[in-house]
Design an enzyme around this catalytic site. Structure first.
Site, PDB file in Angstrom:
ATOM      1  N   ARG A 166      -5.070  -3.844   1.576  1.00  0.00           N
ATOM      2  CA  ARG A 166      -4.187  -4.922   1.080  1.00  0.00           C
ATOM      3  C   ARG A 166      -4.801  -6.312   1.335  1.00  0.00           C
ATOM      4  O   ARG A 166      -4.094  -7.272   1.622  1.00  0.00           O
ATOM      5  CB  ARG A 166      -2.800  -4.854   1.751  1.00  0.00           C
ATOM      6  CG  ARG A 166      -2.023  -3.576   1.465  1.00  0.00           C
ATOM      7  CD  ARG A 166      -1.660  -3.439   0.002  1.00  0.00           C
ATOM      8  NE  ARG A 166      -0.732  -2.348  -0.250  1.00  0.00           N
ATOM      9  CZ  ARG A 166      -1.092  -1.075  -0.478  1.00  0.00           C
ATOM     10  NH1 ARG A 166      -2.362  -0.721  -0.485  1.00  0.00           N
ATOM     11  NH2 ARG A 166      -0.171  -0.155  -0.713  1.00  0.00           N
ATOM     12  N   SER A 240       6.519  -2.562  -0.819  1.00  0.00           N
ATOM     13  CA  SER A 240       6.434  -2.623   0.650  1.00  0.00           C
ATOM     14  C   SER A 240       6.437  -4.079   1.088  1.00  0.00           C
ATOM     15  O   SER A 240       5.600  -4.856   0.634  1.00  0.00           O
ATOM     16  CB  SER A 240       5.141  -1.981   1.152  1.00  0.00           C
ATOM     17  OG  SER A 240       5.059  -0.655   0.747  1.00  0.00           O
ATOM     18  N   GLU A 336       3.390  -8.090   3.973  1.00  0.00           N
ATOM     19  CA  GLU A 336       2.420  -7.849   2.897  1.00  0.00           C
ATOM     20  C   GLU A 336       2.684  -8.779   1.715  1.00  0.00           C
ATOM     21  O   GLU A 336       1.764  -9.217   1.020  1.00  0.00           O
ATOM     22  CB  GLU A 336       2.531  -6.383   2.455  1.00  0.00           C
ATOM     23  CG  GLU A 336       1.448  -5.944   1.496  1.00  0.00           C
ATOM     24  CD  GLU A 336       1.974  -5.135   0.337  1.00  0.00           C
ATOM     25  OE1 GLU A 336       2.563  -5.726  -0.589  1.00  0.00           O
ATOM     26  OE2 GLU A 336       1.782  -3.900   0.351  1.00  0.00           O
TER      27      GLU A 336
HETATM   28  P1  FAD Z   1       2.256 -11.747  -8.509  1.00  0.00           P
HETATM   29  O1  FAD Z   1       3.394 -11.311  -7.657  1.00  0.00           O
HETATM   30  O2  FAD Z   1       2.548 -12.554  -9.710  1.00  0.00           O
HETATM   31  O3  FAD Z   1       1.200 -12.511  -7.608  1.00  0.00           O
HETATM   32  C1  FAD Z   1       0.804 -11.997  -6.357  1.00  0.00           C
HETATM   33  C2  FAD Z   1      -0.202 -12.976  -5.728  1.00  0.00           C
HETATM   34  O4  FAD Z   1      -1.388 -13.022  -6.514  1.00  0.00           O
HETATM   35  C3  FAD Z   1       0.298 -14.431  -5.699  1.00  0.00           C
HETATM   36  O5  FAD Z   1      -0.246 -15.041  -4.553  1.00  0.00           O
HETATM   37  C4  FAD Z   1      -0.281 -15.049  -6.964  1.00  0.00           C
HETATM   38  O6  FAD Z   1      -0.459 -16.437  -6.865  1.00  0.00           O
HETATM   39  C5  FAD Z   1      -1.624 -14.333  -7.048  1.00  0.00           C
HETATM   40  N1  FAD Z   1      -2.094 -14.114  -8.419  1.00  0.00           N
HETATM   41  C6  FAD Z   1      -1.490 -13.409  -9.392  1.00  0.00           C
HETATM   42  N2  FAD Z   1      -2.262 -13.372 -10.487  1.00  0.00           N
HETATM   43  C7  FAD Z   1      -3.365 -14.090 -10.208  1.00  0.00           C
HETATM   44  C8  FAD Z   1      -4.546 -14.449 -10.945  1.00  0.00           C
HETATM   45  N3  FAD Z   1      -4.742 -14.045 -12.210  1.00  0.00           N
HETATM   46  N4  FAD Z   1      -5.469 -15.213 -10.338  1.00  0.00           N
HETATM   47  C9  FAD Z   1      -5.312 -15.644  -9.065  1.00  0.00           C
HETATM   48  N5  FAD Z   1      -4.218 -15.342  -8.323  1.00  0.00           N
HETATM   49  C10 FAD Z   1      -3.265 -14.580  -8.887  1.00  0.00           C
HETATM   50  N6  FAD Z   1       1.311  -2.794  -4.419  1.00  0.00           N
HETATM   51  C11 FAD Z   1       0.386  -1.886  -4.052  1.00  0.00           C
HETATM   52  O7  FAD Z   1      -0.742  -2.239  -3.688  1.00  0.00           O
HETATM   53  N7  FAD Z   1       0.671  -0.546  -4.085  1.00  0.00           N
HETATM   54  C12 FAD Z   1       1.866  -0.074  -4.481  1.00  0.00           C
HETATM   55  O8  FAD Z   1       2.077   1.139  -4.491  1.00  0.00           O
HETATM   56  C13 FAD Z   1       2.864  -1.018  -4.868  1.00  0.00           C
HETATM   57  N8  FAD Z   1       4.095  -0.589  -5.239  1.00  0.00           N
HETATM   58  C14 FAD Z   1       5.031  -1.511  -5.607  1.00  0.00           C
HETATM   59  C15 FAD Z   1       6.292  -1.034  -6.010  1.00  0.00           C
HETATM   60  C16 FAD Z   1       7.271  -1.919  -6.408  1.00  0.00           C
HETATM   61  C17 FAD Z   1       8.626  -1.391  -6.839  1.00  0.00           C
HETATM   62  C18 FAD Z   1       7.000  -3.308  -6.415  1.00  0.00           C
HETATM   63  C19 FAD Z   1       8.048  -4.278  -6.889  1.00  0.00           C
HETATM   64  C20 FAD Z   1       5.762  -3.790  -6.011  1.00  0.00           C
HETATM   65  C21 FAD Z   1       4.767  -2.887  -5.601  1.00  0.00           C
HETATM   66  N9  FAD Z   1       3.499  -3.315  -5.164  1.00  0.00           N
HETATM   67  C22 FAD Z   1       2.536  -2.395  -4.828  1.00  0.00           C
HETATM   68  C23 FAD Z   1       3.188  -4.754  -5.091  1.00  0.00           C
HETATM   69  C24 FAD Z   1       2.727  -5.347  -6.454  1.00  0.00           C
HETATM   70  O9  FAD Z   1       3.025  -4.475  -7.510  1.00  0.00           O
HETATM   71  C25 FAD Z   1       1.231  -5.641  -6.467  1.00  0.00           C
HETATM   72  O10 FAD Z   1       0.874  -6.488  -5.407  1.00  0.00           O
HETATM   73  C26 FAD Z   1       0.778  -6.274  -7.784  1.00  0.00           C
HETATM   74  O11 FAD Z   1      -0.618  -6.317  -7.849  1.00  0.00           O
HETATM   75  C27 FAD Z   1       1.336  -7.682  -7.968  1.00  0.00           C
HETATM   76  O12 FAD Z   1       1.007  -8.089  -9.276  1.00  0.00           O
HETATM   77  P2  FAD Z   1       1.732  -9.332  -9.944  1.00  0.00           P
HETATM   78  O13 FAD Z   1       1.037  -9.594 -11.246  1.00  0.00           O
HETATM   79  O14 FAD Z   1       3.177  -9.083 -10.028  1.00  0.00           O
HETATM   80  O15 FAD Z   1       1.389 -10.447  -8.897  1.00  0.00           O
HETATM   81  N1  EPU Z   2       8.495   6.943   6.388  1.00  0.00           N
HETATM   82  C1  EPU Z   2       9.626   7.065   7.143  1.00  0.00           C
HETATM   83  N2  EPU Z   2      10.756   6.376   6.768  1.00  0.00           N
HETATM   84  C2  EPU Z   2      10.765   5.604   5.646  1.00  0.00           C
HETATM   85  C3  EPU Z   2       9.603   5.460   4.868  1.00  0.00           C
HETATM   86  C4  EPU Z   2       8.460   6.149   5.269  1.00  0.00           C
HETATM   87  O1  EPU Z   2       9.647   7.767   8.143  1.00  0.00           O
HETATM   88  O2  EPU Z   2      11.824   5.024   5.356  1.00  0.00           O
HETATM   89  C5  EPU Z   2       7.284   7.680   6.795  1.00  0.00           C
HETATM   90  C6  EPU Z   2       7.280   9.103   6.260  1.00  0.00           C
HETATM   91  O3  EPU Z   2       6.859   9.962   7.289  1.00  0.00           O
HETATM   92  C7  EPU Z   2       6.215   9.133   5.208  1.00  0.00           C
HETATM   93  C8  EPU Z   2       5.291   8.019   5.659  1.00  0.00           C
HETATM   94  O4  EPU Z   2       6.137   7.066   6.300  1.00  0.00           O
HETATM   95  O5  EPU Z   2       5.564  10.354   5.158  1.00  0.00           O
HETATM   96  C9  EPU Z   2       4.563   7.338   4.499  1.00  0.00           C
HETATM   97  O6  EPU Z   2       5.517   6.967   3.517  1.00  0.00           O
HETATM   98  P1  EPU Z   2       5.108   6.768   1.987  1.00  0.00           P
HETATM   99  O7  EPU Z   2       4.267   7.916   1.515  1.00  0.00           O
HETATM  100  O8  EPU Z   2       6.334   6.443   1.214  1.00  0.00           O
HETATM  101  O9  EPU Z   2       4.141   5.540   2.012  1.00  0.00           O
HETATM  102  P2  EPU Z   2       4.184   4.164   2.789  1.00  0.00           P
HETATM  103  O10 EPU Z   2       3.135   4.207   3.843  1.00  0.00           O
HETATM  104  O11 EPU Z   2       5.558   3.821   3.203  1.00  0.00           O
HETATM  105  C10 EPU Z   2       2.337   3.127   1.303  1.00  0.00           C
HETATM  106  C11 EPU Z   2       2.110   1.861   0.570  1.00  0.00           C
HETATM  107  C12 EPU Z   2       2.809   1.881  -0.769  1.00  0.00           C
HETATM  108  C13 EPU Z   2       2.246   3.037  -1.586  1.00  0.00           C
HETATM  109  C14 EPU Z   2       2.493   4.328  -0.828  1.00  0.00           C
HETATM  110  C15 EPU Z   2       1.859   5.518  -1.509  1.00  0.00           C
HETATM  111  C16 EPU Z   2       1.722   0.147   2.207  1.00  0.00           C
HETATM  112  C17 EPU Z   2       2.248  -1.052   2.903  1.00  0.00           C
HETATM  113  N3  EPU Z   2       2.546   0.733   1.356  1.00  0.00           N
HETATM  114  O12 EPU Z   2       3.717   3.196   1.613  1.00  0.00           O
HETATM  115  O13 EPU Z   2       2.512   0.657  -1.442  1.00  0.00           O
HETATM  116  O14 EPU Z   2       2.856   3.113  -2.853  1.00  0.00           O
HETATM  117  O15 EPU Z   2       1.909   4.229   0.495  1.00  0.00           O
HETATM  118  O16 EPU Z   2       0.475   5.455  -1.372  1.00  0.00           O
HETATM  119  O17 EPU Z   2       0.581   0.524   2.428  1.00  0.00           O
HETATM  120  C18 EPU Z   2       3.246  -1.569  -1.778  1.00  0.00           C
HETATM  121  O18 EPU Z   2       2.172  -1.930  -1.300  1.00  0.00           O
HETATM  122  O19 EPU Z   2       4.103  -2.375  -2.215  1.00  0.00           O
HETATM  123  C19 EPU Z   2       3.559  -0.148  -1.851  1.00  0.00           C
HETATM  124  C20 EPU Z   2       4.710   0.337  -2.308  1.00  0.00           C
END
Ligand code: FAD
Ligand code: EPU
Length: 340
Positions: A166, A240, A336
């Site tokens: 991240r 997250s 994050e």
């Molecule tokens: P924004 O929120 O618009 O911007 C994020 C940051 O990047 C800001 O600081 C912004 O200024 C900067 N930025 C954006 N675009 C540019 C650009 N073109 N040039 C320079 N700076 C820029 N993230 C994960 O890594 N893994 C996941 O599994 C994951 N699951 C998610 C699930 C949900 C339901 C949600 C809501 C979010 C999740 N995220 C996850 C977080 C998010 O989806 C990512 O961080 C994504 O890359 C953000 O993209 P955005 O275009 O919305 O960025």
């Molecule tokens: N867990 C709990 N309680 C909860 C949630 C999770 O006990 O409420 C424990 C469970 O044991 C589970 C473990 O945490 O097995 C891991 O949970 P999960 O697989 O849901 O993944 P996570 O570590 O909570 C991370 C990323 C997610 C990504 C998933 C899948 C981060 C900060 N988050 O979540 O990314 O989608 O793994 O790879 O690394 C994001 O960055 O926004 C995001 C959603």
């Protein structure tokens, strides 16, 4: 390509926070971007800028007293190929999941585990998005970015981006300095399936998948994600809210004696990455609600806005969570989400 004033950002961030931007404009070409920045610098003494993609990793804790530039650069292009790889360039304003689906339709393998991550391509290198055992650093070839102050376009290799969990150079040394314009991905002609993470194998069995394909893996990831992550269109959130903390093995082993169920995975030779969701759940926050702010009932790592929460209320809840995890486990959670 007009600069608007006092625009609500509610529909531009997945938390659904009703903050205002002092100035707001869209851009769909580099020329427009250059002109907007030049005019803004001429017209105001305040040069604060925020580049916005899908707004899915941002928490606005106050109004933004500067210019929000919404990236609308579009286009996906196969720019090169060799025996092993396709090289695909996507513009920063393309929706990430749309890009993943495009890759699946065209047989470009490598991003299927990253299905259904909200946001745009341009933000994907910012925090080196990751899920289900894959991060974009694994498929990254290069990117082009515009330097806001020096008015030049610069190329970045994976090494230049300093990707980490991240993390990238754009969140650290180059924070607020560049607009990412496009990203080129190196995608496999012959897929290498990555199904070792979490519930993927279980879900494949449930779906009765006999032969693996990038399409079936994408569907599995979509199913798992949909079962536990709230849809921002229904409940505001930014995924997250905290990172999973890495702690020294020795500290993890000591904690494991006190809390035998503690969830952790080896991360490098010295550290264990602890599931922050587990830590937060153990501090009884899971399902907690206070006014319109809360901690999601199915995933404790996700903070939510049930309707009219203010950004500072969500931030205050995150501080309480950090404090309680620190006092119970001695582990300091790090946010994050980008706090504005
Ligand atoms: P924004 O929120 O618009 O911007 C994020 C940051 O990047 C800001 O600081 C912004 O200024 C900067 N930025 C954006 N675009 C540019 C650009 N073109 N040039 C320079 N700076 C820029 N993230 C994960 O890594 N893994 C996941 O599994 C994951 N699951 C998610 C699930 C949900 C339901 C949600 C809501 C979010 C999740 N995220 C996850 C977080 C998010 O989806 C990512 O961080 C994504 O890359 C953000 O993209 P955005 O275009 O919305 O960025
Ligand atoms: N867990 C709990 N309680 C909860 C949630 C999770 O006990 O409420 C424990 C469970 O044991 C589970 C473990 O945490 O097995 C891991 O949970 P999960 O697989 O849901 O993944 P996570 O570590 O909570 C991370 C990323 C997610 C990504 C998933 C899948 C981060 C900060 N988050 O979540 O990314 O989608 O793994 O790879 O690394 C994001 O960055 O926004 C995001 C959603």
């Amino acid at each position: 390509m007009q600069i608007q004033e006092n625009i609500s950002l509610r529909n531009y961030n997945s938390f659904g926070i009703n903050a205002n931007a002092r100035y707001f404009a869209n851009f769909s070409s580099i020329v427009q971007l250059e002109e907007l920045i030049a005019n803004y610098k001429l017209q105001t003494t305040n040069h604060k800028l925020l580049i916005l993609g899908g707004g899915s990793n941002i928490l606005f804790t106050k109004d933004f007293d500067g210019l929000v530039l919404k990236n609308e650069l579009k286009g996906i292009e196969l720019v090169n190929e060799d025996e092993t790889f396709f090289y695909v360039k996507a513009s920063a304003g393309e929706n990430w999941h749309g890009f993943v689906l495009h890759c699946i339709d065209n047989g470009y393998a490598g991003v299927e585990n990253l299905s259904l991550i909200p946001g745009n391509v341009g933000a994907s290198p910012m925090q080196n998005i990751g899920a289900y055992g894959v991060e974009i650093k694994d498929v990254f070839e290069e990117l082009e970015a515009y330097h806001i102050h020096e008015n030049i376009v610069q190329k970045f290799s994976a090494g230049d981006c300093a990707f980490g969990y991240r993390e990238s150079i754009f969140k650290r040394k180059h924070k607020d300095a560049f607009v990412i314009l496009n990203v080129t991905f190196r995608l496999r002609k012959q897929p290498v399936f990555n199904i070792s993470y979490g519930a993927i194998e279980q879900e494949l069995e449930k779906m009765n998948v006999r032969e693996l394909s990038i399409k079936s893996i994408s569907q599995v990831v979509i199913n798992i994600r949909s079962s536990k992550l709230p849809d921002p269109k229904v409940i505001g959130n930014a995924g997250s809210f905290f990172k999973n903390p890495a702690i020294p093995h020795i500290q993890f082993n000591e904690l494991k004696m006190l809390f035998p169920d503690m969830v952790g995975y080896a991360s490098g030779s010295e550290n264990t990455k602890v599931a922050a969701g587990w830590l937060i759940e153990q501090c009884s926050w899971k399902g907690y609600r206070e006014g319109d702010t809360g901690c999601h009932a199915k995933q404790a790592l996700v903070l939510v806005n049930y309707g009219n929460a203010k950004g500072e209320e969500i931030y205050a809840l995150s501080t309480k969570i950090i404090d309680s995890v620190k006092s119970k486990f001695g582990i300091e959670l790090e946010r994050e989400v980008n706090i504005i």
